[in-house]
Write a protein that holds these residues in place. Structure first.
Motif, PDB file in Angstrom:
ATOM      1  N   LYS A  48       0.811  -1.221   0.000  1.00 28.27           N
ATOM      2  CA  LYS A  48       0.000   0.000   0.000  1.00 28.27           C
ATOM      3  C   LYS A  48       0.839   1.263   0.000  1.00 28.27           C
ATOM      4  CE  LYS A  48      -3.880   2.187   2.377  1.00 28.27           C
ATOM      5  NZ  LYS A  48      -4.852   2.074   3.493  1.00 28.27           N
ATOM      6  N   PRO A  49       1.804   1.453   0.909  1.00 27.84           N
ATOM      7  CA  PRO A  49       2.611   2.685   0.832  1.00 27.84           C
ATOM      8  C   PRO A  49       3.430   2.802  -0.444  1.00 27.84           C
ATOM      9  CG  PRO A  49       3.504   1.175   2.477  1.00 27.84           C
ATOM     10  CD  PRO A  49       2.173   0.644   2.071  1.00 27.84           C
ATOM     11  N   ALA A  50       3.870   1.676  -1.011  1.00 28.45           N
ATOM     12  CA  ALA A  50       4.637   1.745  -2.258  1.00 28.45           C
ATOM     13  C   ALA A  50       3.770   2.247  -3.404  1.00 28.45           C
ATOM     14  CB  ALA A  50       5.216   0.371  -2.591  1.00 28.45           C
ATOM     15  N   ILE A  51       2.545   1.722  -3.523  1.00 29.51           N
ATOM     16  CA  ILE A  51       1.639   2.172  -4.581  1.00 29.51           C
ATOM     17  C   ILE A  51       1.218   3.622  -4.352  1.00 29.51           C
ATOM     18  CG2 ILE A  51      -0.588   1.738  -5.681  1.00 29.51           C
ATOM     19  CD1 ILE A  51      -0.264  -1.188  -5.009  1.00 29.51           C
ATOM     20  N   ARG A  52       1.005   3.994  -3.087  1.00 30.56           N
ATOM     21  CA  ARG A  52       0.637   5.378  -2.789  1.00 30.56           C
ATOM     22  C   ARG A  52       1.756   6.341  -3.176  1.00 30.56           C
ATOM     23  NH1 ARG A  52      -2.738   7.723   1.263  1.00 30.56           N
ATOM     24  NH2 ARG A  52      -3.026   5.688   2.231  1.00 30.56           N
ATOM     25  N   TYR A  53       2.999   5.950  -2.918  1.00 30.03           N
ATOM     26  CA  TYR A  53       4.128   6.818  -3.260  1.00 30.03           C
ATOM     27  C   TYR A  53       4.237   7.010  -4.773  1.00 30.03           C
ATOM     28  CZ  TYR A  53       8.943   8.378  -3.857  1.00 30.03           C
ATOM     29  OH  TYR A  53      10.061   9.072  -4.236  1.00 30.03           O
ATOM     30  N   VAL A  54       4.060   5.928  -5.539  1.00 27.97           N
ATOM     31  CA  VAL A  54       4.144   6.034  -6.995  1.00 27.97           C
ATOM     32  C   VAL A  54       3.039   6.939  -7.532  1.00 27.97           C
ATOM     33  CG1 VAL A  54       3.992   4.741  -9.148  1.00 27.97           C
ATOM     34  CG2 VAL A  54       5.296   3.818  -7.238  1.00 27.97           C
ATOM     35  N   LEU A  55       1.820   6.777  -7.010  1.00 26.83           N
ATOM     36  CA  LEU A  55       0.717   7.616  -7.463  1.00 26.83           C
ATOM     37  C   LEU A  55       0.921   9.072  -7.070  1.00 26.83           C
ATOM     38  CD1 LEU A  55      -2.476   5.443  -6.842  1.00 26.83           C
ATOM     39  CD2 LEU A  55      -1.498   6.145  -9.022  1.00 26.83           C
ATOM     40  N   THR A  56       1.489   9.315  -5.894  1.00 22.05           N
ATOM     41  CA  THR A  56       1.731  10.690  -5.472  1.00 22.05           C
ATOM     42  C   THR A  56       2.739  11.375  -6.373  1.00 22.05           C
ATOM     43  OG1 THR A  56       1.262  10.037  -3.183  1.00 22.05           O
ATOM     44  CG2 THR A  56       2.396  12.120  -3.514  1.00 22.05           C
ATOM     45  N   VAL A  57       3.789  10.663  -6.752  1.00 23.76           N
ATOM     46  CA  VAL A  57       4.789  11.241  -7.650  1.00 23.76           C
ATOM     47  C   VAL A  57       4.186  11.513  -9.027  1.00 23.76           C
ATOM     48  CG1 VAL A  57       6.975  10.805  -8.817  1.00 23.76           C
ATOM     49  CG2 VAL A  57       6.707  10.198  -6.416  1.00 23.76           C
ATOM     50  N   LEU A  58       3.386  10.575  -9.531  1.00 23.13           N
ATOM     51  CA  LEU A  58       2.763  10.787 -10.832  1.00 23.13           C
ATOM     52  C   LEU A  58       1.714  11.885 -10.797  1.00 23.13           C
ATOM     53  CD1 LEU A  58       2.320   7.086 -12.039  1.00 23.13           C
ATOM     54  CD2 LEU A  58       4.084   8.712 -12.712  1.00 23.13           C
ATOM     55  N   ALA A  59       1.022  12.034  -9.644  1.00 24.60           N
ATOM     56  CA  ALA A  59       0.000  13.074  -9.530  1.00 24.60           C
ATOM     57  C   ALA A  59       0.602  14.471  -9.549  1.00 24.60           C
ATOM     58  CB  ALA A  59      -0.811  12.868  -8.253  1.00 24.60           C
ATOM     59  N   GLN A  60       1.854  14.622  -9.153  1.00 20.88           N
ATOM     60  CA  GLN A  60       2.498  15.926  -9.236  1.00 20.88           C
ATOM     61  C   GLN A  60       2.721  16.369 -10.679  1.00 20.88           C
ATOM     62  OE1 GLN A  60       6.063  15.601  -6.915  1.00 20.88           O
ATOM     63  NE2 GLN A  60       4.969  15.364  -4.981  1.00 20.88           N
ATOM     64  N   ARG A  61       2.846  15.424 -11.597  1.00 28.85           N
ATOM     65  CA  ARG A  61       3.013  15.755 -13.009  1.00 28.85           C
ATOM     66  C   ARG A  61       1.689  15.805 -13.745  1.00 28.85           C
ATOM     67  NH1 ARG A  61       8.383  12.375 -15.035  1.00 28.85           N
ATOM     68  NH2 ARG A  61       9.825  13.172 -13.442  1.00 28.85           N
ATOM     69  N   HIS A  62       0.733  14.999 -13.313  1.00 28.26           N
ATOM     70  CA  HIS A  62      -0.580  14.965 -13.974  1.00 28.26           C
ATOM     71  C   HIS A  62      -1.675  15.121 -12.907  1.00 28.26           C
ATOM     72  CE1 HIS A  62       1.579  13.478 -17.508  1.00 28.26           C
ATOM     73  NE2 HIS A  62       2.153  12.596 -16.709  1.00 28.26           N
ATOM     74  N   PRO A  63      -1.759  16.283 -12.286  1.00 30.82           N
ATOM     75  CA  PRO A  63      -2.758  16.440 -11.201  1.00 30.82           C
ATOM     76  C   PRO A  63      -4.188  16.410 -11.691  1.00 30.82           C
ATOM     77  CG  PRO A  63      -1.718  18.538 -11.726  1.00 30.82           C
ATOM     78  CD  PRO A  63      -0.977  17.494 -12.515  1.00 30.82           C
ATOM     79  N   ARG A  64      -4.406  16.737 -12.940  1.00 29.61           N
ATOM     80  CA  ARG A  64      -5.781  16.782 -13.447  1.00 29.61           C
ATOM     81  C   ARG A  64      -6.421  15.400 -13.449  1.00 29.61           C
ATOM     82  NH1 ARG A  64      -7.535  19.162 -19.410  1.00 29.61           N
ATOM     83  NH2 ARG A  64      -9.800  18.794 -19.204  1.00 29.61           N
ATOM     84  N   LEU A 119      -4.957  12.427 -11.785  1.00 28.96           N
ATOM     85  CA  LEU A 119      -4.616  11.526 -10.675  1.00 28.96           C
ATOM     86  C   LEU A 119      -4.846  12.127  -9.300  1.00 28.96           C
ATOM     87  CD1 LEU A 119      -1.278  10.026 -12.064  1.00 28.96           C
ATOM     88  CD2 LEU A 119      -3.576   9.046 -12.153  1.00 28.96           C
ATOM     89  N   LEU A 120      -5.129  13.414  -9.218  1.00 25.10           N
ATOM     90  CA  LEU A 120      -5.274  14.019  -7.893  1.00 25.10           C
ATOM     91  C   LEU A 120      -6.478  13.461  -7.147  1.00 25.10           C
ATOM     92  CD1 LEU A 120      -4.032  16.053  -5.996  1.00 25.10           C
ATOM     93  CD2 LEU A 120      -5.492  17.820  -6.994  1.00 25.10           C
ATOM     94  N   ARG A 121      -7.576  13.233  -7.850  1.00 28.77           N
ATOM     95  CA  ARG A 121      -8.759  12.672  -7.190  1.00 28.77           C
ATOM     96  C   ARG A 121      -8.513  11.239  -6.742  1.00 28.77           C
ATOM     97  NH1 ARG A 121     -13.746  14.745 -11.126  1.00 28.77           N
ATOM     98  NH2 ARG A 121     -13.378  16.997 -10.825  1.00 28.77           N
ATOM     99  N   ILE A 122      -7.733  10.499  -7.509  1.00 25.85           N
ATOM    100  CA  ILE A 122      -7.422   9.123  -7.108  1.00 25.85           C
ATOM    101  C   ILE A 122      -6.559   9.120  -5.847  1.00 25.85           C
ATOM    102  CG2 ILE A 122      -6.269   6.995  -7.826  1.00 25.85           C
ATOM    103  CD1 ILE A 122      -7.016   7.615 -10.666  1.00 25.85           C
ATOM    104  N   VAL A 123      -5.598  10.041  -5.769  1.00 24.66           N
ATOM    105  CA  VAL A 123      -4.753  10.117  -4.577  1.00 24.66           C
ATOM    106  C   VAL A 123      -5.570  10.527  -3.362  1.00 24.66           C
ATOM    107  CG1 VAL A 123      -2.780  11.317  -3.563  1.00 24.66           C
ATOM    108  CG2 VAL A 123      -2.697  10.572  -5.944  1.00 24.66           C
ATOM    109  N   ASN A 124      -6.527  11.436  -3.546  1.00 27.67           N
ATOM    110  CA  ASN A 124      -7.344  11.869  -2.409  1.00 27.67           C
ATOM    111  C   ASN A 124      -8.249  10.755  -1.903  1.00 27.67           C
ATOM    112  OD1 ASN A 124      -6.208  14.414  -2.589  1.00 27.67           O
ATOM    113  ND2 ASN A 124      -7.841  15.218  -3.903  1.00 27.67           N
TER     114      ASN A 124
END
Length: 422
Positions: free
Chosen positions: A38-54, A56-61
């Motif tokens: 879980k933390p590994a997948i969350r970290y990858v999504l957080t890094v990708l959301a910084q480049r594509h917030p439109r 992935l941001l809702r998925i991270v939230n």
């Protein structure tokens, strides 16, 4: 020796006693893998959301909810297909419905097919397993998030375990409504009791670990004991217990188009979930490869073959030249010339001594450019690369926020000063 046999899966004693009993190392490894996903997948999504917030941001939230739903589908598939969770199947473990009486004579008197069918998990055991594999971790994550939101880990006013409440808190309490007061009372109690509940739970898990380690119980977790389900090693030749849609023959598309599409989707989803057991080691290898590729020790990424002398190296940063308005050309009034000077400059006046920045005596080695003391007392260095006495540098940078030699701006002030330990 029983303790070592339960820890080491290669021990001969464990194989002699029960070859299908998993060791303590195997069980703790699969549990840690489950907690690290879980933390590994969350970290990858957080890094990708910084480049594509439109996108992935809702998925991270909503990561906790989405991850729980995905793991519910994955765990359900592996429990129905392999009688094991995803991480247990990755380590070659299986869950078995433990019979009430298990002896060699009883097992020999029952046909193998019937004995294997009796050990399969029923829907009740699968649903309870899903509750403890997916449901309780989600609830625990939400409780931890709520505990941190109400000030968990931070001591607030009036939150002492012993002692009276401050008078300011008593006065402000009169202005609150009954609902706000009840909510704050609940938050305070939850903030105090949640850590103790976690300690009790961890001690309970520790007691089962110790009992399993010493062979006093066959159950890895307390809920497995109440379900009468234990974890065993796989024999190595198991086939999927319930292949489901993966083994069904597809009907004709022209005769049953909707049934064909439905079974095709189910078959594709089943194949995708089965491929996760291969995707996990591939992803671990891929991330380790990226870690090596972007490490500073990898010369191949910068060009060259690493063994040749012509391999490219990162050049050192360019030296900042002294400024004409700096202390090397305009020394302060408190500056005293170092006692060690070159023979050609002994009789030169101070102005001519600093006329040429390339002259070695203008920046004498181990001498402070601000006070001229040699050697430097309590040496320190600025981010520009020049060394000074710590007292001189601290006073100058704190006042002017710049380097004395190059006049380069230092916005953070004395935070740019680094002590030199010799």
């Amino acid at each position: 020796m029983d303790v070592l046999a339960n820890i080491d899966p290669t021990s001969s004693n464990s194989a002699a006693a029960d070859p299908f009993r998993p060791s303590f190392f195997e069980l703790i490894a699969q549990e840690q893998l489950s907690q690290l996903l879980k933390p590994a997948i969350r970290y990858v999504l957080t890094v990708l959301a910084q480049r594509h917030p439109r996108y992935l941001l809702r998925i991270v939230n909503r990561f906790d909810e989405i991850y729980s739903l995905l793991m519910l589908a994955v765990e359900r598939h592996y429990l129905y297909t392999w009688n094991a969770s995803f991480t247990e199947h990755f380590y070659g473990l299986r869950r078995r419905r433990r019979p009430a009486v298990s002896t060699k004579r009883v097992e020999a008197s029952v046909p193998p097919q019937k004995l294997q069918a009796a050990r399969l998990l029923r829907p009740r055991e699968i649903y309870v397993s899903l509750l403890f594999l997916v449901g309780l971790p989600y609830v625990n994550a939400k409780l931890l998030e709520y505990w941190e939101s109400v000030g968990g880990g931070v001591l607030t006013d009036g939150d002492e375990l012993f002692g009276d409440e401050p008078r300011e808190a008593q006065l402000t309490r009169r202005e609150r409504t009954v609902e706000q007061e009840r909510r704050e009372r609940w938050n305070t109690r939850f903030r105090r009791l949640y850590p103790y509940a976690q300690v009790v739970l961890q001690l309970w898990m520790l007691s089962y670990n110790i009992n399993y380690l010493f062979g006093r119980t066959s159950y890895w977790r307390p809920w497995l004991k109440y379900m009468r389900v234990d974890v065993r090693r796989a024999m190595g030749n198991e086939a999927p217990l319930q292949a489901g849609a993966a083994s069904k023959r597809l009907p004709s598309f022209t005769s049953f188009p909707f049934l064909f599409s439905y079974l095709l989707l189910r078959k594709g989803a089943s194949g995708l979930l089965d491929a996760l057991k291969y995707a996990l080691p591939v992803s671990i290898f891929f991330f380790k490869f990226l870690e090596w590729w972007y490490s500073p020790n990898n010369r191949r990424r910068r060009g060259g073959d690493g063994d040749s002398e012509t391999a490219k190296r990162i050049a050192p940063p360019a030296v900042l030249p002294p400024s004409l308005q700096g202390v090397l050309y305009r020394p302060p009034s408190a500056y005293q010339a170092p006692p060690v000077l070159s023979q050609t400059q002994v009789d030169l006046p101070m102005d001519e001594m600093f006329a040429d920045a390339a002259t070695p005596a203008t920046l004498l080695h181990n001498a402070c450019p601000l006070c001229g003391v040699a050697p430097i007392q309590n040496a320190c260095v600025l981010s520009t690369g020049y060394a000074f006495c710590y007292t001189c540098a601290n006073n100058y940078v704190d006042k002017w926020h710049r380097c004395p030699v190059t006049l380069a701006p230092l916005p953070a002030g004395i935070e740019h000063i680094r002590r030199v330990l010799v």
